[in-house]
Design an enzyme around this catalytic site. Structure first.
Site, PDB file in Angstrom:
ATOM      1  N   THR A   1      -2.270  -3.614  -2.898  1.00 52.97           N
ATOM      2  CA  THR A   1      -2.629  -4.088  -1.570  1.00 52.97           C
ATOM      3  C   THR A   1      -3.768  -5.099  -1.663  1.00 52.97           C
ATOM      4  O   THR A   1      -4.669  -4.953  -2.498  1.00 52.97           O
ATOM      5  CB  THR A   1      -3.028  -2.908  -0.662  1.00 52.97           C
TER       6      THR A   1
ATOM      7  N   SER B   1     -10.744   1.801   2.911  1.00 52.81           N
ATOM      8  CA  SER B   1     -10.281   3.121   3.368  1.00 52.81           C
ATOM      9  C   SER B   1      -9.971   3.922   2.109  1.00 52.81           C
ATOM     10  O   SER B   1      -9.851   3.341   1.024  1.00 52.81           O
ATOM     11  CB  SER B   1      -9.001   3.008   4.212  1.00 52.81           C
TER      12      SER B   1
ATOM     13  N   TYR C   1      -7.179   5.334   1.401  1.00 47.79           N
ATOM     14  CA  TYR C   1      -5.874   4.848   0.925  1.00 47.79           C
ATOM     15  C   TYR C   1      -6.069   3.618   0.032  1.00 47.79           C
ATOM     16  O   TYR C   1      -5.543   3.554  -1.080  1.00 47.79           O
ATOM     17  CB  TYR C   1      -4.954   4.503   2.110  1.00 47.79           C
ATOM     18  N   HIS C   2      -6.824   2.634   0.549  1.00 48.36           N
ATOM     19  CA  HIS C   2      -7.014   1.411  -0.233  1.00 48.36           C
ATOM     20  C   HIS C   2      -7.738   1.715  -1.553  1.00 48.36           C
ATOM     21  O   HIS C   2      -7.456   1.105  -2.581  1.00 48.36           O
ATOM     22  CB  HIS C   2      -7.796   0.375   0.583  1.00 48.36           C
TER      23      HIS C   2
ATOM     24  N   LYS D   1      -5.410   2.728  -4.196  1.00 43.89           N
ATOM     25  CA  LYS D   1      -4.655   1.602  -4.763  1.00 43.89           C
ATOM     26  C   LYS D   1      -5.509   0.849  -5.789  1.00 43.89           C
ATOM     27  O   LYS D   1      -4.981   0.229  -6.705  1.00 43.89           O
ATOM     28  CB  LYS D   1      -4.212   0.641  -3.663  1.00 43.89           C
TER      29      LYS D   1
HETATM   30  N1  USQ Z   1      -5.746  -3.663  13.706  1.00 40.18           N
HETATM   31  C1  USQ Z   1      -6.026  -3.985  15.015  1.00 40.18           C
HETATM   32  N2  USQ Z   1      -5.319  -3.359  15.998  1.00 40.18           N
HETATM   33  C2  USQ Z   1      -4.328  -2.453  15.745  1.00 40.18           C
HETATM   34  C3  USQ Z   1      -4.040  -2.149  14.393  1.00 40.18           C
HETATM   35  C4  USQ Z   1      -4.761  -2.756  13.399  1.00 40.18           C
HETATM   36  O1  USQ Z   1      -6.913  -4.801  15.293  1.00 40.18           O
HETATM   37  O2  USQ Z   1      -3.735  -1.937  16.689  1.00 40.18           O
HETATM   38  C5  USQ Z   1      -6.476  -4.351  12.615  1.00 40.18           C
HETATM   39  C6  USQ Z   1      -7.117  -3.427  11.593  1.00 40.18           C
HETATM   40  O3  USQ Z   1      -8.393  -3.001  12.020  1.00 40.18           O
HETATM   41  C7  USQ Z   1      -7.149  -4.310  10.347  1.00 40.18           C
HETATM   42  C8  USQ Z   1      -5.912  -5.187  10.501  1.00 40.18           C
HETATM   43  O4  USQ Z   1      -5.519  -5.079  11.865  1.00 40.18           O
HETATM   44  O5  USQ Z   1      -8.273  -5.147  10.374  1.00 40.18           O
HETATM   45  C9  USQ Z   1      -4.746  -4.766   9.619  1.00 40.18           C
HETATM   46  O6  USQ Z   1      -4.451  -3.412   9.921  1.00 40.18           O
HETATM   47  P1  USQ Z   1      -3.033  -2.762   9.553  1.00 40.18           P
HETATM   48  O7  USQ Z   1      -3.013  -1.397  10.152  1.00 40.18           O
HETATM   49  O8  USQ Z   1      -1.922  -3.692   9.869  1.00 40.18           O
HETATM   50  O9  USQ Z   1      -3.116  -2.754   7.970  1.00 40.18           O
HETATM   51  P2  USQ Z   1      -3.854  -1.780   6.951  1.00 40.18           P
HETATM   52  O10 USQ Z   1      -4.358  -0.525   7.556  1.00 40.18           O
HETATM   53  O11 USQ Z   1      -4.843  -2.615   6.207  1.00 40.18           O
HETATM   54  O12 USQ Z   1      -2.667  -1.353   5.993  1.00 40.18           O
HETATM   55  C10 USQ Z   1      -1.406  -2.034   5.957  1.00 40.18           C
HETATM   56  C11 USQ Z   1      -0.400  -1.093   5.316  1.00 40.18           C
HETATM   57  C12 USQ Z   1      -0.842  -0.828   3.885  1.00 40.18           C
HETATM   58  C13 USQ Z   1      -1.032  -2.149   3.160  1.00 40.18           C
HETATM   59  C14 USQ Z   1      -2.034  -3.018   3.894  1.00 40.18           C
HETATM   60  C15 USQ Z   1      -2.229  -4.390   3.312  1.00 40.18           C
HETATM   61  O13 USQ Z   1      -0.292   0.109   6.058  1.00 40.18           O
HETATM   62  O14 USQ Z   1       0.123   0.007   3.247  1.00 40.18           O
HETATM   63  O15 USQ Z   1      -1.507  -1.904   1.860  1.00 40.18           O
HETATM   64  O16 USQ Z   1      -1.537  -3.219   5.242  1.00 40.18           O
HETATM   65  S1  USQ Z   1      -3.878  -4.981   3.539  1.00 40.18           S
HETATM   66  O17 USQ Z   1      -4.235  -4.880   4.952  1.00 40.18           O
HETATM   67  O18 USQ Z   1      -3.951  -6.327   3.057  1.00 40.18           O
HETATM   68  O19 USQ Z   1      -4.744  -4.094   2.772  1.00 40.18           O
END
Ligand code: USQ
Length: 382
Positions: free
Chosen positions: A144, A179, A181-182, A185
């Protein structure tokens, strides 16, 4: 190529299985149904009902005339992993079989222990099975972009050249995950890097950003083959959630200021990246890292784009900034490199208004299944 997909029931696993099978690869999928069970337990079902893996495999065989092998079991059980390796002898393994949700990992102690155990023990068992049964097998592990965090310098692809007191060394790029989770990874990456050095494994770590979308060419004409599309605050990724919120007439939940910037990609590009990686394996002993995304957006950019696309369909989505349940920078520098997969031949799908409208239309066809009580976040980091 004989490809084993770990986590084959999930949002990315099943579409990957169909994509590779359609292109003539021999595919086997493994899953322990964690995601299904967690969704039942937390009452956050996917937007479109998803038949189980045996049912989907049958459907796939009937409509496409190709076979996919299915094994249901737990990768933390080495006897199970050994049996699959002995029987299938994979040449490539795609490892998606991790607890994938940041909010889930931050829910409570039990979820934290599960995330740590599942994500690290499954990776460790995979490493040992490769060494014992298929030492030439290429491991493609879904990582990730979140392992890097949001440092105030450019993010490179996996490694950083450091000059210190007149000497130079190439290190793994520093990690600052946001997090548990992260963090797992980052840890599974360290584990793989370690065993590449010890046992000459071949590994590619695909540091992927949040994925959006639901349909792929293989599922376009048969909704029974679609992906596991969650829109709740635990398993749904941000753009998918905004699309469902817009369709439901609910506010788009921007966490905090909305300046959080990430690298995004279309589900179809995930499949292309995984296939390109399998076709161009890492060398023996090489821990190769690609940053897997095609364009960057802030959360507010995404909300505005969904709002605009909604207007074409007569939807008036409201954007609300709600208190951020996470601990993350809401305004930061973000410039990650991502040339490795483009160099291998990736032709990206970019996010367009037409694409958003199409996704909104699809979501609206299933509007009666949207449970609006799942749209607000329930897990906080503090
Ligand atoms: N966010 C909002 N509003 C929402 C949901 C999320 O503002 O309703 C924000 C979060 O705070 C964050 C961003 O959107 O800043 C991305 O959140 P996300 O829930 O889309 O992504 P994340 O929790 O980081 O995890 C997801 C996948 C995970 C993958 C990761 C890639 O669930 O498996 O590894 O995206 S990354 O984000 O680049 O780490």
């Amino acid at each position: 190529m004989r490809v084993l997909i770990l986590g084959g029931d999930g949002y990315l696993g099943w579409p990957t299985a169909m994509h590779l099978s359609a292109r003539g690869h021999e595919v086997a999928v493994v899953d322990n149904y964690f995601r299904r069970q967690a969704c039942h337990a937390l009452n956050c079902e996917p937007l479109i009902p998803v038949p189980n893996l045996h049912q989907r495999r049958r459907r796939w065989e009937e409509t496409w005339g190709r076979k996919i092998r299915v094994d249901i079991g737990d990768l933390c059980d080495y006897n199970f992993v050994s049996r699959v390796f002995r029987e299938f002898s994979p040449e490539g393994v795609v490892h998606y079989a991790e607890q994938p949700s940041a909010p889930y990992s931050m829910m409570d102690r039990q979820a934290a222990v599960f995330t740590l155990t599942n994500n690290l023990v499954s990776t460790c068992n995979l490493i040992h099975a490769v060494r014992e049964f298929q030492p030439q097998c290429h491991i493609v592990k879904l990582g990730t972009m979140g392992v890097y965090g949001t440092p105030n310098i450019d993010i490179e692809e996996g490694y950083l050249e450091v000059e210190h007191k007149g000497r130079r060394h190439r290190f793994l790029y520093p990690k600052e995950p946001g997090s548990l989770y992260h963090l797992t990874k980052a840890q599974d990456g360290d584990l793989l890097f370690f065993y590449c050095r010890m046992w000459d494994l071949r590994v590619t770590d695909l540091n992927q950003g949040p994925v959006y979308g639901m349909l792929t060419p293989e599922s376009r004409t048969d909704e029974g083959l679609t992906s596991f599309f969650n829109y709740d605050a635990i398993f749904g990724t941000v753009l998918n959630r905004f699309l469902v919120q817009a369709a439901a007439g609910a506010p788009l939940t921007v966490y905090g200021e909305g300046g959080q910037t990430r690298g995004y990609l279309d589900l179809r590009d995930t499949l292309a990246c995984v296939e390109l990686t399998l076709l161009h394996p890492a060398e023996a002993g090489q821990y190769r890292v690609f940053n897997q995304f095609v364009e960057t957006f802030s959360v507010m950019d995404l909300a505005l784009r969904v709002q605009e696309a909604g207007q074409e369909l007569g939807l008036s989505a409201e954007i609300v900034k709600i208190p951020n349940p996470r601990r993350e920078a809401e305004s930061h520098y973000y410039n990650p490199a991502h040339t490795g997969l483009l160099d291998l031949g990736l032709t990206p799908h970019y996010l367009t208004r037409a694409g958003l409208v199409e996704m909104l239309q699809l979501v609206r066809r299933h509007q009666e299944r949207i449970d609006t009580s799942l749209l607000m976040p329930t897990v906080t980091w503090r």
